[in-house]
Design a protein around this motif. Structure first.
Motif, PDB file in Angstrom:
ATOM      1  N   HIS A   4       2.694  12.679   2.257  1.00 36.97           N
ATOM      2  CA  HIS A   4       1.224  12.578   2.365  1.00 36.97           C
ATOM      3  C   HIS A   4       0.740  11.243   1.789  1.00 36.97           C
ATOM      4  CE1 HIS A   4      -2.995  13.602   2.296  1.00 36.97           C
ATOM      5  NE2 HIS A   4      -3.036  13.368   0.978  1.00 36.97           N
ATOM      6  N   VAL A   5       1.248  10.858   0.633  1.00 37.61           N
ATOM      7  CA  VAL A   5       0.864   9.583   0.006  1.00 37.61           C
ATOM      8  C   VAL A   5       1.316   8.418   0.871  1.00 37.61           C
ATOM      9  CG1 VAL A   5       1.223   8.113  -2.033  1.00 37.61           C
ATOM     10  CG2 VAL A   5       0.858  10.571  -2.319  1.00 37.61           C
ATOM     11  N   GLN A   8      -1.034   8.222   3.794  1.00 39.93           N
ATOM     12  CA  GLN A   8      -2.331   7.723   3.297  1.00 39.93           C
ATOM     13  C   GLN A   8      -2.248   6.219   3.038  1.00 39.93           C
ATOM     14  OE1 GLN A   8      -3.629   9.601  -0.338  1.00 39.93           O
ATOM     15  NE2 GLN A   8      -5.488   8.395  -0.442  1.00 39.93           N
ATOM     16  N   THR A   9      -1.144   5.764   2.460  1.00 42.55           N
ATOM     17  CA  THR A   9      -0.960   4.335   2.181  1.00 42.55           C
ATOM     18  C   THR A   9      -0.880   3.539   3.480  1.00 42.55           C
ATOM     19  OG1 THR A   9       0.231   4.924   0.163  1.00 42.55           O
ATOM     20  CG2 THR A   9       0.479   2.677   0.963  1.00 42.55           C
ATOM     21  N   MET A  12      -4.347   3.312   4.863  1.00 44.27           N
ATOM     22  CA  MET A  12      -5.156   2.356   4.096  1.00 44.27           C
ATOM     23  C   MET A  12      -4.769   0.909   4.427  1.00 44.27           C
ATOM     24  SD  MET A  12      -7.422   3.694   2.268  1.00 44.27           S
ATOM     25  CE  MET A  12      -7.921   4.652   0.906  1.00 44.27           C
ATOM     26  N   SER A  63      -4.494   3.845  -3.102  1.00 43.72           N
ATOM     27  CA  SER A  63      -3.713   4.777  -2.284  1.00 43.72           C
ATOM     28  C   SER A  63      -2.396   5.198  -2.938  1.00 43.72           C
ATOM     29  CB  SER A  63      -3.450   4.177  -0.907  1.00 43.72           C
ATOM     30  OG  SER A  63      -2.623   3.042  -1.034  1.00 43.72           O
ATOM     31  N   ASN A  64      -1.639   4.270  -3.542  1.00 37.45           N
ATOM     32  CA  ASN A  64      -0.338   4.677  -4.098  1.00 37.45           C
ATOM     33  C   ASN A  64      -0.048   4.025  -5.444  1.00 37.45           C
ATOM     34  OD1 ASN A  64       0.383   2.090  -3.494  1.00 37.45           O
ATOM     35  ND2 ASN A  64       2.123   2.627  -2.214  1.00 37.45           N
TER      36      ASN A  64
END
Length: 191
Positions: A4-5, A8-9, A12, A63-64
């Motif tokens: 998920h991360v 998301q990264t 972004m 994001s990360n």
């Protein structure tokens, strides 16, 4: 780092690639419209890259937590390619429209200030100068008329006091004053 991360990264970084492309077009259009000298182009480029770097790393931190991976560059590259393939014309047009609106607004405000403040002040100044000039001309005209009307009385007073002059000595300052008055009168009315 979870899946998920990572997604998301990547998303972004995709958005940051789009933002980098949009900023590039905005800087390009602004530098073309402002007709910047050639020596300022490196300064504008440096400012662009500083802003782009700050944007990318802020999004990366969000994001990360700032971890740099290969898929980050992949996401940015896809975002930049997507932007230049589909969005560049729209952003350039929007930027040009925004510039026209800002220029029109500036001209409107400048004209409004000119018509509401500057022109009335200039008109009031000119009107004041005209009125004062007219009043000065009237005052000079009336002064000449009064002098012309009083001159015969002055001559008659001098004629009537001529016998007294023989018996009394006139002070020097009075003689000079009368001489000055006669000289001024002759200068004014001998033309």
């Amino acid at each position: 780092m979870t899946l998920h991360v990572q997604f998301q990264t990547i998303f972004m970084m995709f958005l940051s690639g789009i933002a980098i492309g949009a900023m590039f077009d905005v800087f390009r259009v602004l530098s073309g419209k402002l007709r910047l000298p050639r020596w300022t182009i490196p300064l504008v480029d440096m400012m662009y890259w500083i802003v782009a770097t700050i944007l990318v790393f802020r999004l990366l931190l969000y994001s990360n937590e700032g971890q740099v991976r290969i898929f980050i560059f992949l996401g940015m590259g896809i975002g930049v390619c997507f932007y230049f393939a589909f969005l560049t014309n729209m952003v350039v047009r929007f930027t040009l429209i925004l510039i026209r609106i800002i220029v029109a607004l500036y001209r409107f405000i400048a004209k409004t200030v000119e018509y509401i403040l500057i022109k009335p002040i200039i008109g009031l100044y000119r009107l004041t100068v005209i009125i004062l000039g007219f009043l000065l001309a009237v005052a000079i005209f009336l002064y000449r008329i009064v002098l012309q009307l009083l001159y015969p009385l002055w001559r008659m007073l001098l004629w009537m006091t001529r016998p007294v002059h023989k018996y009394f000595v006139m002070p020097v300052w009075l003689k000079k004053l009368m001489g000055n008055i006669i000289t001024i009168y002759r200068r004014l009315f001998s033309k």
